[in-house]
Scaffold this motif. Structure first.
Motif, PDB file in Angstrom:
ATOM      1  N   LEU A 278       4.307 116.246 100.688  1.00 50.41           N
ATOM      2  CA  LEU A 278       3.273 114.970 101.216  1.00 50.41           C
ATOM      3  C   LEU A 278       2.495 116.236 102.295  1.00 50.41           C
ATOM      4  O   LEU A 278       1.917 116.563 103.326  1.00 50.41           O
ATOM      5  CB  LEU A 278       3.674 114.557 102.236  1.00 50.41           C
ATOM      6  N   PRO A 279       0.785 115.746 100.852  1.00 51.27           N
ATOM      7  CA  PRO A 279      -0.583 116.447 102.087  1.00 51.27           C
ATOM      8  C   PRO A 279      -0.517 116.520 103.272  1.00 51.27           C
ATOM      9  O   PRO A 279      -1.237 116.683 104.332  1.00 51.27           O
ATOM     10  CB  PRO A 279      -1.493 116.110 100.906  1.00 51.27           C
ATOM     11  N   SER A 280      -0.244 114.903 103.442  1.00 47.18           N
ATOM     12  CA  SER A 280      -0.498 114.275 105.256  1.00 47.18           C
ATOM     13  C   SER A 280       0.462 115.345 106.448  1.00 47.18           C
ATOM     14  O   SER A 280      -0.290 115.403 106.850  1.00 47.18           O
ATOM     15  CB  SER A 280       0.008 112.877 105.572  1.00 47.18           C
ATOM     16  N   THR A 281       1.168 115.455 105.709  1.00 41.98           N
ATOM     17  CA  THR A 281       1.586 116.311 106.267  1.00 41.98           C
ATOM     18  C   THR A 281       1.702 118.078 106.641  1.00 41.98           C
ATOM     19  O   THR A 281       2.156 118.869 107.677  1.00 41.98           O
ATOM     20  CB  THR A 281       3.339 116.340 106.176  1.00 41.98           C
ATOM     21  N   GLY A 282       1.256 117.992 105.792  1.00 43.76           N
ATOM     22  CA  GLY A 282       0.665 120.039 105.363  1.00 43.76           C
ATOM     23  C   GLY A 282       0.664 120.458 104.066  1.00 43.76           C
ATOM     24  O   GLY A 282       1.161 119.953 102.893  1.00 43.76           O
TER      25      GLY A 282
ATOM     26  N   ARG B  49      -4.271 110.054 112.764  1.00 43.37           N
ATOM     27  CA  ARG B  49      -5.267 110.923 112.354  1.00 43.37           C
ATOM     28  C   ARG B  49      -5.208 112.412 111.554  1.00 43.37           C
ATOM     29  O   ARG B  49      -5.669 112.617 111.047  1.00 43.37           O
ATOM     30  CB  ARG B  49      -5.967 111.737 114.010  1.00 43.37           C
ATOM     31  N   GLN B  50      -4.003 112.265 111.529  1.00 40.43           N
ATOM     32  CA  GLN B  50      -3.186 112.897 110.450  1.00 40.43           C
ATOM     33  C   GLN B  50      -3.481 112.265 109.046  1.00 40.43           C
ATOM     34  O   GLN B  50      -4.041 113.603 108.086  1.00 40.43           O
ATOM     35  CB  GLN B  50      -1.973 113.537 109.972  1.00 40.43           C
ATOM     36  N   LEU B  51      -3.335 111.316 108.790  1.00 38.95           N
ATOM     37  CA  LEU B  51      -4.294 110.427 107.297  1.00 38.95           C
ATOM     38  C   LEU B  51      -5.424 110.329 107.118  1.00 38.95           C
ATOM     39  O   LEU B  51      -6.017 110.293 105.976  1.00 38.95           O
ATOM     40  CB  LEU B  51      -3.369 109.406 107.387  1.00 38.95           C
ATOM     41  N   TRP B  52      -6.514 110.107 108.261  1.00 38.33           N
ATOM     42  CA  TRP B  52      -7.554 110.202 107.932  1.00 38.33           C
ATOM     43  C   TRP B  52      -8.213 111.105 107.189  1.00 38.33           C
ATOM     44  O   TRP B  52      -8.685 110.934 106.316  1.00 38.33           O
ATOM     45  CB  TRP B  52      -8.419 110.164 108.938  1.00 38.33           C
ATOM     46  N   PRO B  53      -7.905 112.087 106.545  1.00 37.73           N
ATOM     47  CA  PRO B  53      -8.379 113.276 106.438  1.00 37.73           C
ATOM     48  C   PRO B  53      -8.259 113.310 104.850  1.00 37.73           C
ATOM     49  O   PRO B  53      -9.109 114.184 103.927  1.00 37.73           O
ATOM     50  CB  PRO B  53      -7.912 115.053 106.378  1.00 37.73           C
ATOM     51  N   HIS B  54      -7.093 112.476 104.573  1.00 39.76           N
ATOM     52  CA  HIS B  54      -6.945 112.277 102.998  1.00 39.76           C
ATOM     53  C   HIS B  54      -7.137 111.145 102.181  1.00 39.76           C
ATOM     54  O   HIS B  54      -6.875 111.157 101.143  1.00 39.76           O
ATOM     55  CB  HIS B  54      -4.917 112.348 102.864  1.00 39.76           C
TER      56      HIS B  54
ATOM     57  N   SER C 255       5.869 116.577 112.024  1.00 34.29           N
ATOM     58  CA  SER C 255       5.389 117.551 111.527  1.00 34.29           C
ATOM     59  C   SER C 255       3.415 117.870 112.270  1.00 34.29           C
ATOM     60  O   SER C 255       3.932 118.534 112.986  1.00 34.29           O
ATOM     61  CB  SER C 255       4.289 117.677 110.275  1.00 34.29           C
ATOM     62  N   GLY C 256       3.186 116.929 112.091  1.00 40.33           N
ATOM     63  CA  GLY C 256       1.818 116.897 113.172  1.00 40.33           C
ATOM     64  C   GLY C 256       2.064 116.635 114.535  1.00 40.33           C
ATOM     65  O   GLY C 256       1.087 117.734 115.162  1.00 40.33           O
TER      66      GLY C 256
END
Length: 253
Positions: free
Chosen positions: A9-13, A172-177, A229-230
């Motif tokens: 899950l890239p959104s978690t790290g 906010r964690q999802l936006w970069p992906h 995670s975030g």
């Protein structure tokens, strides 16, 4: 519990989450407690009590209201995101009224399919108008960012298999992906769920067993892992889960 497999899950790290770690984290989120100093007229000196550490009981275990969206849905959303001011309550209540047509449109478009069973085109701007992704993007624009998070929580509680919990820290964690052509952050969640379909199926089975038969949707499992995670609480939740009696019982099976 076996440590087979992992969720990517890239959104978690950048690192994968082993399935046993994910299951322990969700169990810790659902059952974990924390100490709280409590004072009352009968105990003015105070005493330590153990209270629930996270919002699972207040939100996920709360009975689903029937009929149209109403005041009870705001109460449910408060169980996850916290109490609202009187003005905030009124704004969220109005936003729920405004959300009705978009929520109905998304439900009709899904046609009984779960979020993760929808085709990728439903979350692409190339498929618009009328897609589920377009409806979710519209729902995210109702009111301010905090109000939209409460609306998302209310809708998810009603339909946990269709409406993701988007907004606040997880948004906010999802936006970069987000990739070119995505209709919004829901596309990121959809990609991660479909890419890890077997992993989430296994995680759902494990969590249902740990929680005594209670099913948690894949959307909620993803949201819990993303939020933990975030907020840097994943390790703490894993520790709480592995200390829970349900974890020890599962290990004996």
């Amino acid at each position: 519990m076996a440590a087979d497999g992992a969720l990517f899950l890239p959104s978690t790290g950048p690192d994968p989450i082993p399935l046993d770690v994910a299951a322990a984290a969700v169990l810790g989120y659902a059952r974990g407690r924390r100490p709280l100093r409590f004072r009352s007229p009968s105990t003015p000196e105070g005493r330590w009590v153990q209270v629930l550490a996270f919002g699972f009981e207040r939100f996920d275990r709360h009975p689903r209201p029937d009929g149209p969206l109403r005041d009870a849905d705001v109460l449910v959303a408060e169980g996850l995101h916290g109490r609202l001011s009187p003005d905030g309550w009124a704004a969220v209540r109005q936003a729920l009224d405004d959300a009705r047509d978009l929520a109905d449109a998304a439900t009709a478009r899904a046609g009984g399919r779960a979020f993760w069973d929808l085709p990728a085109d439903e979350f692409s701007v190339l498929g618009e108008p009328g897609t589920v992704g377009a409806a979710l993007r519209g729902l995210g624009k109702l009111g301010s960012a905090p109000q939209a998070a409460y609306v998302a929580a209310a809708l998810h509680h009603r339909r946990p298999e269709l409406f993701p919990l988007l907004g606040g820290p997880t948004g906010r964690q999802l936006w970069p992906h987000v990739e070119e052509g995505d209709s919004g952050v829901a596309a990121v969640v959809h990609r991660e769920l479909t890419a890890n379909a077997e992993g989430f199926a296994a995680l759902g089975t494990a969590v249902t067993a740990l929680l005594g038969g209670l099913e948690v949707s894949r959307l909620r499992l993803h949201d819990v892992l993303l939020w933990l995670s975030g907020s840097l609480r994943l390790g703490h939740a894993v520790g709480l889960g592995r200390a829970a009696p349900e974890w020890a019982s599962a290990a004996e099976v």
